[in-house]
Design an enzyme around this catalytic site. Sequence first.
Site, PDB file in Angstrom:
ATOM      1  N   GLU A 127       0.823  -1.216   0.000  1.00  0.00           N
ATOM      2  CA  GLU A 127       0.000   0.000   0.000  1.00  0.00           C
ATOM      3  C   GLU A 127       0.859   1.268   0.000  1.00  0.00           C
ATOM      4  OE1 GLU A 127      -3.667  -0.569   2.305  1.00  0.00           O
ATOM      5  OE2 GLU A 127      -3.236   1.397   3.149  1.00  0.00           O
ATOM      6  N   ASP A 128       1.967   1.249   0.706  1.00  0.00           N
ATOM      7  CA  ASP A 128       2.679   2.502   0.980  1.00  0.00           C
ATOM      8  C   ASP A 128       4.110   2.580   0.461  1.00  0.00           C
ATOM      9  OD1 ASP A 128       0.457   3.454   2.304  1.00  0.00           O
ATOM     10  OD2 ASP A 128       1.085   2.686   4.248  1.00  0.00           O
TER      11      ASP A 128
HETATM   12  P1  NDP Z   1      -5.654   8.722   7.004  1.00  0.00           P
HETATM   13  O1  NDP Z   1      -5.940   7.445   6.288  1.00  0.00           O
HETATM   14  O2  NDP Z   1      -5.061   9.843   6.236  1.00  0.00           O
HETATM   15  O3  NDP Z   1      -4.758   8.441   8.300  1.00  0.00           O
HETATM   16  C1  NDP Z   1      -4.991   7.339   9.134  1.00  0.00           C
HETATM   17  C2  NDP Z   1      -3.996   6.258   8.817  1.00  0.00           C
HETATM   18  O4  NDP Z   1      -2.668   6.795   8.929  1.00  0.00           O
HETATM   19  C3  NDP Z   1      -4.049   5.118   9.789  1.00  0.00           C
HETATM   20  O5  NDP Z   1      -4.999   4.174   9.364  1.00  0.00           O
HETATM   21  C4  NDP Z   1      -2.627   4.579   9.734  1.00  0.00           C
HETATM   22  O6  NDP Z   1      -2.589   3.701   8.627  1.00  0.00           O
HETATM   23  C5  NDP Z   1      -1.787   5.802   9.416  1.00  0.00           C
HETATM   24  N1  NDP Z   1      -1.044   6.446  10.511  1.00  0.00           N
HETATM   25  C6  NDP Z   1       0.177   7.023  10.393  1.00  0.00           C
HETATM   26  N2  NDP Z   1       0.554   7.592  11.514  1.00  0.00           N
HETATM   27  C7  NDP Z   1      -0.412   7.364  12.417  1.00  0.00           C
HETATM   28  C8  NDP Z   1      -0.547   7.712  13.798  1.00  0.00           C
HETATM   29  N3  NDP Z   1       0.376   8.414  14.451  1.00  0.00           N
HETATM   30  N4  NDP Z   1      -1.665   7.334  14.434  1.00  0.00           N
HETATM   31  C9  NDP Z   1      -2.614   6.614  13.775  1.00  0.00           C
HETATM   32  N5  NDP Z   1      -2.545   6.272  12.460  1.00  0.00           N
HETATM   33  C10 NDP Z   1      -1.431   6.641  11.788  1.00  0.00           C
HETATM   34  O7  NDP Z   1      -6.868   9.319   7.661  1.00  0.00           O
HETATM   35  P2  NDP Z   1      -8.292   8.775   7.651  1.00  0.00           P
HETATM   36  O8  NDP Z   1      -8.286   7.342   8.050  1.00  0.00           O
HETATM   37  O9  NDP Z   1      -9.066   9.694   8.434  1.00  0.00           O
HETATM   38  O10 NDP Z   1      -8.647   8.773   6.083  1.00  0.00           O
HETATM   39  C11 NDP Z   1      -9.049   9.831   5.354  1.00  0.00           C
HETATM   40  C12 NDP Z   1     -10.526   9.992   5.558  1.00  0.00           C
HETATM   41  O11 NDP Z   1     -10.666  10.995   6.527  1.00  0.00           O
HETATM   42  C13 NDP Z   1     -11.312  10.349   4.375  1.00  0.00           C
HETATM   43  O12 NDP Z   1     -12.351   9.420   4.214  1.00  0.00           O
HETATM   44  C14 NDP Z   1     -11.854  11.744   4.699  1.00  0.00           C
HETATM   45  O13 NDP Z   1     -13.214  11.812   4.352  1.00  0.00           O
HETATM   46  C15 NDP Z   1     -11.692  11.848   6.158  1.00  0.00           C
HETATM   47  N6  NDP Z   1     -11.278  13.162   6.641  1.00  0.00           N
HETATM   48  C16 NDP Z   1     -11.798  13.573   7.826  1.00  0.00           C
HETATM   49  C17 NDP Z   1     -11.449  14.787   8.352  1.00  0.00           C
HETATM   50  C18 NDP Z   1     -12.032  15.198   9.642  1.00  0.00           C
HETATM   51  O14 NDP Z   1     -11.628  16.190  10.220  1.00  0.00           O
HETATM   52  N7  NDP Z   1     -12.961  14.452  10.191  1.00  0.00           N
HETATM   53  C19 NDP Z   1     -10.519  15.682   7.669  1.00  0.00           C
HETATM   54  C20 NDP Z   1      -9.984  15.122   6.460  1.00  0.00           C
HETATM   55  C21 NDP Z   1     -10.364  13.903   5.975  1.00  0.00           C
HETATM   56  P3  NDP Z   1      -1.491   2.523   8.417  1.00  0.00           P
HETATM   57  O15 NDP Z   1      -1.786   1.417   9.355  1.00  0.00           O
HETATM   58  O16 NDP Z   1      -1.733   2.146   6.986  1.00  0.00           O
HETATM   59  O17 NDP Z   1      -0.169   3.175   8.633  1.00  0.00           O
END
Ligand code: NDP
Length: 170
Positions: A59-60
Amino acid sequence: MITRAAEFAADKHRGQTRKDAERTPYINHPLAVARLLSETAGIQDAQVIAAALLHDTVEDTDATVDEIGEEFGQAVRDIVIEVTDDKSLPSARRKQLQIENAAGLSHAARLVKLADKICNLQDILAHPPVHWSLERKREYFDWAKAVVDNIRGAHAGLEGLFDQVYLHKP
Ligand code: NDP
Ligand code: ZN
């Protein structure tokens, strides 16, 4: 195989950091997922632990499923495929698909998915992504629970641990 998977993941995630203020090396996350499965949940299946170490590489990073198949075999490759989102889809759709697809995952993929969600909730509590609002953290907790609720029956200990961490929802 486990040490080799750790080396492969460290190499592929080289230079990447988590989204926290401390800029934690990214590899700490797959290591934490693998450790949770082996030490906390007592899972000894080397293919599951290797897949946990590799779970975010396709994925990354530039890692491919073929590369993982060649290095670690078809079983590990298949688990990694199951826990890999299709990045060509919009993120809201990807999140919805994780909920829908959770029920159809193999047992091994469920274990990796459960541990990944637990570790990410723990990270949000202890080392949250910078600039995340309270609301965004809360939404993430609820989304993770919706995924896990479709996985239940895979591992009582991990599911209980998820529920304990979820109790700390911000
Ligand atoms: P991201 O997917 O951008 O970030 C979460 C992911 O980042 C985790 O699943 C993890 O994935 C990874 N990660 C890396 N560092 C950390 C950390 N320190 N702590 C936890 N996770 C970490 O965010 P979202 O899951 O929120 O996905 C985007 C969604 O958010 C969209 O659907 C959008 O609609 C929504 N959104 C919401 C906002 C709001 O304010 N409510 C603002 C902007 C977007 P891994 O295990 O793969 O590393
Ligand atoms: Zn992950």
